[in-house]
Design an enzyme around this catalytic site. Structure first.
Site, PDB file in Angstrom:
ATOM      1  N   SER A  17       0.842  -1.196   0.000  1.00  0.00           N
ATOM      2  CA  SER A  17       0.000   0.000   0.000  1.00  0.00           C
ATOM      3  C   SER A  17       0.874   1.241   0.000  1.00  0.00           C
ATOM      4  O   SER A  17       2.086   1.163   0.197  1.00  0.00           O
ATOM      5  CB  SER A  17      -0.947  -0.009   1.201  1.00  0.00           C
ATOM      6  OG  SER A  17      -0.222  -0.084   2.409  1.00  0.00           O
ATOM      7  N   CYS A  18       0.240   2.377  -0.227  1.00  0.00           N
ATOM      8  CA  CYS A  18       0.924   3.664  -0.316  1.00  0.00           C
ATOM      9  C   CYS A  18       1.845   3.856   0.880  1.00  0.00           C
ATOM     10  O   CYS A  18       1.443   3.568   1.998  1.00  0.00           O
ATOM     11  CB  CYS A  18      -0.133   4.771  -0.366  1.00  0.00           C
ATOM     12  SG  CYS A  18       0.561   6.412  -0.614  1.00  0.00           S
ATOM     13  N   PRO A  19       3.061   4.275   0.665  1.00  0.00           N
ATOM     14  CA  PRO A  19       3.675   4.770  -0.568  1.00  0.00           C
ATOM     15  C   PRO A  19       4.530   3.740  -1.300  1.00  0.00           C
ATOM     16  O   PRO A  19       5.231   4.083  -2.235  1.00  0.00           O
ATOM     17  CB  PRO A  19       4.549   5.910  -0.063  1.00  0.00           C
ATOM     18  CG  PRO A  19       5.102   5.367   1.233  1.00  0.00           C
ATOM     19  CD  PRO A  19       3.917   4.586   1.832  1.00  0.00           C
ATOM     20  N   MET A  20       4.500   2.492  -0.881  1.00  0.00           N
ATOM     21  CA  MET A  20       5.450   1.501  -1.396  1.00  0.00           C
ATOM     22  C   MET A  20       5.375   1.262  -2.909  1.00  0.00           C
ATOM     23  O   MET A  20       6.439   1.114  -3.535  1.00  0.00           O
ATOM     24  CB  MET A  20       5.325   0.181  -0.627  1.00  0.00           C
ATOM     25  CG  MET A  20       5.757   0.314   0.832  1.00  0.00           C
ATOM     26  SD  MET A  20       7.316   1.219   1.099  1.00  0.00           S
ATOM     27  CE  MET A  20       8.483   0.136   0.302  1.00  0.00           C
ATOM     28  N   ASP A  44      -3.239  -2.064  -4.996  1.00  0.00           N
ATOM     29  CA  ASP A  44      -3.688  -0.849  -4.310  1.00  0.00           C
ATOM     30  C   ASP A  44      -4.328   0.087  -5.335  1.00  0.00           C
ATOM     31  O   ASP A  44      -3.651   0.573  -6.241  1.00  0.00           O
ATOM     32  CB  ASP A  44      -2.495  -0.177  -3.631  1.00  0.00           C
ATOM     33  CG  ASP A  44      -2.840   1.122  -2.932  1.00  0.00           C
ATOM     34  OD1 ASP A  44      -4.041   1.443  -2.803  1.00  0.00           O
ATOM     35  OD2 ASP A  44      -1.910   1.825  -2.500  1.00  0.00           O
TER      36      ASP A  44
END
Length: 81
Positions: A17-20, A44
């Site tokens: 999920s954000c920011p990955m 995501d």
């Protein structure tokens, strides 16, 4: 967005999920040569806007295409310099 490209490398960030997805996309793009294309596969839904925004704000990359396949989101990014 262009639809004529050949994928050089695929990055699987499913489950991230954000920011990955953006962080890992940047890392993978840094390892490519000019004009090579990275396919990013994510789960995501926020990756659609996150990767588009990152590509727009980042010199040296071009977002070629994005595909919403329901549970999977695909992004195609070309390294331009």
């Amino acid at each position: 967005m262009s639809t004529e490209y050949t994928v050089t490398e695929t990055l699987d960030v499913k489950g991230e999920s954000c920011p990955m997805p953006v962080v890992k996309t940047k890392g993978a793009i840094d390892g490519l040569s000019d004009d090579e294309v990275l396919e990013v596969i994510a789960t995501d839904s926020g990756s659609m806007s996150d990767i588009a925004g990152w590509a727009e704000a980042t010199s040296g990359v071009e977002l070629l295409d994005q595909q919403d396949e329901g549970d999977v989101f695909k992004h195609y990014v070309r390294k331009t310099q």
